[in-house]
Write a protein that holds these residues in place. Structure first.
Motif, PDB file in Angstrom:
ATOM      1  N   THR A   1      36.240  27.738  43.577  1.00 50.51           N
ATOM      2  CA  THR A   1      36.977  28.778  44.279  1.00 50.51           C
ATOM      3  C   THR A   1      37.693  29.707  43.296  1.00 50.51           C
ATOM      4  O   THR A   1      37.957  29.334  42.154  1.00 50.51           O
ATOM      5  N   THR A   2      37.983  30.902  43.740  1.00 51.83           N
ATOM      6  CA  THR A   2      38.721  31.866  42.921  1.00 51.83           C
ATOM      7  C   THR A   2      40.205  31.538  42.984  1.00 51.83           C
ATOM      8  O   THR A   2      40.758  31.364  44.066  1.00 51.83           O
ATOM      9  N   LEU A   3      40.838  31.475  41.825  1.00 50.51           N
ATOM     10  CA  LEU A   3      42.252  31.090  41.740  1.00 50.51           C
ATOM     11  C   LEU A   3      43.100  32.231  41.208  1.00 50.51           C
ATOM     12  O   LEU A   3      42.626  33.103  40.498  1.00 50.51           O
ATOM     13  N   ASN A   4      44.382  32.183  41.549  1.00 51.85           N
ATOM     14  CA  ASN A   4      45.341  33.148  41.022  1.00 51.85           C
ATOM     15  C   ASN A   4      45.710  32.830  39.576  1.00 51.85           C
ATOM     16  O   ASN A   4      45.909  33.731  38.768  1.00 51.85           O
ATOM     17  N   PHE A   5      45.841  31.536  39.279  1.00 49.53           N
ATOM     18  CA  PHE A   5      46.213  31.086  37.939  1.00 49.53           C
ATOM     19  C   PHE A   5      45.178  30.089  37.431  1.00 49.53           C
ATOM     20  O   PHE A   5      45.426  28.882  37.407  1.00 49.53           O
TER      21      PHE A   5
END
Length: 119
Positions: free
Chosen positions: A18-22
């Motif tokens: 998944t795409t993460l912020n951090f």
């Protein structure tokens, strides 16, 4: 802080792709093994605490070492343009050129030209 909580929940529900912020903190997050809401909430709270500690540590480092954004950069010297800011300010004071219209047709007569409003 909420972004870190989202990251933990996304990892728990969607997995590691998944795409993460951090993304740099993936190894620091305590991701629950099962997607139970109570476990995800607890892991999200731990992630927000982790981010608080990281932010406090980062703010302390800036207070001691100073922030690089506080450094003065002399653009006039870099670009070899003395009085750059003075010239830019002077340019703002110049009056725009006058717009003269040479039109012999009477007002309202635009039958022989194509303009935006003629269909």
């Amino acid at each position: 802080m909420a972004a870190a909580a989202y990251d933990v929940a996304a990892l728990a529900l969607k997995g590691g792709d998944t795409t993460l912020n951090f993304p740099d903190f993936v190894g620091s997050y305590q991701v629950p093994e099962s997607p139970e809401p109570a476990l995800i909430r607890r892991a999200a709270e731990e992630a927000t605490e982790l981010m608080k500690v990281f932010r406090e540590r980062e703010d302390g480092h800036r207070a001691v070492g100073g922030d690089w954004n506080d450094e003065f950069i002399d653009e006039e010297a870099i670009f070899d343009m003395p009085n750059l800011l003075v010239d830019m300010a002077g340019g703002m004071l110049v009056s725009p050129p006058r717009h003269t219209v040479v039109d012999d047709r009477p007002l309202g007569d635009s039958s022989d030209c194509d303009n935006l409003w003629s269909y």
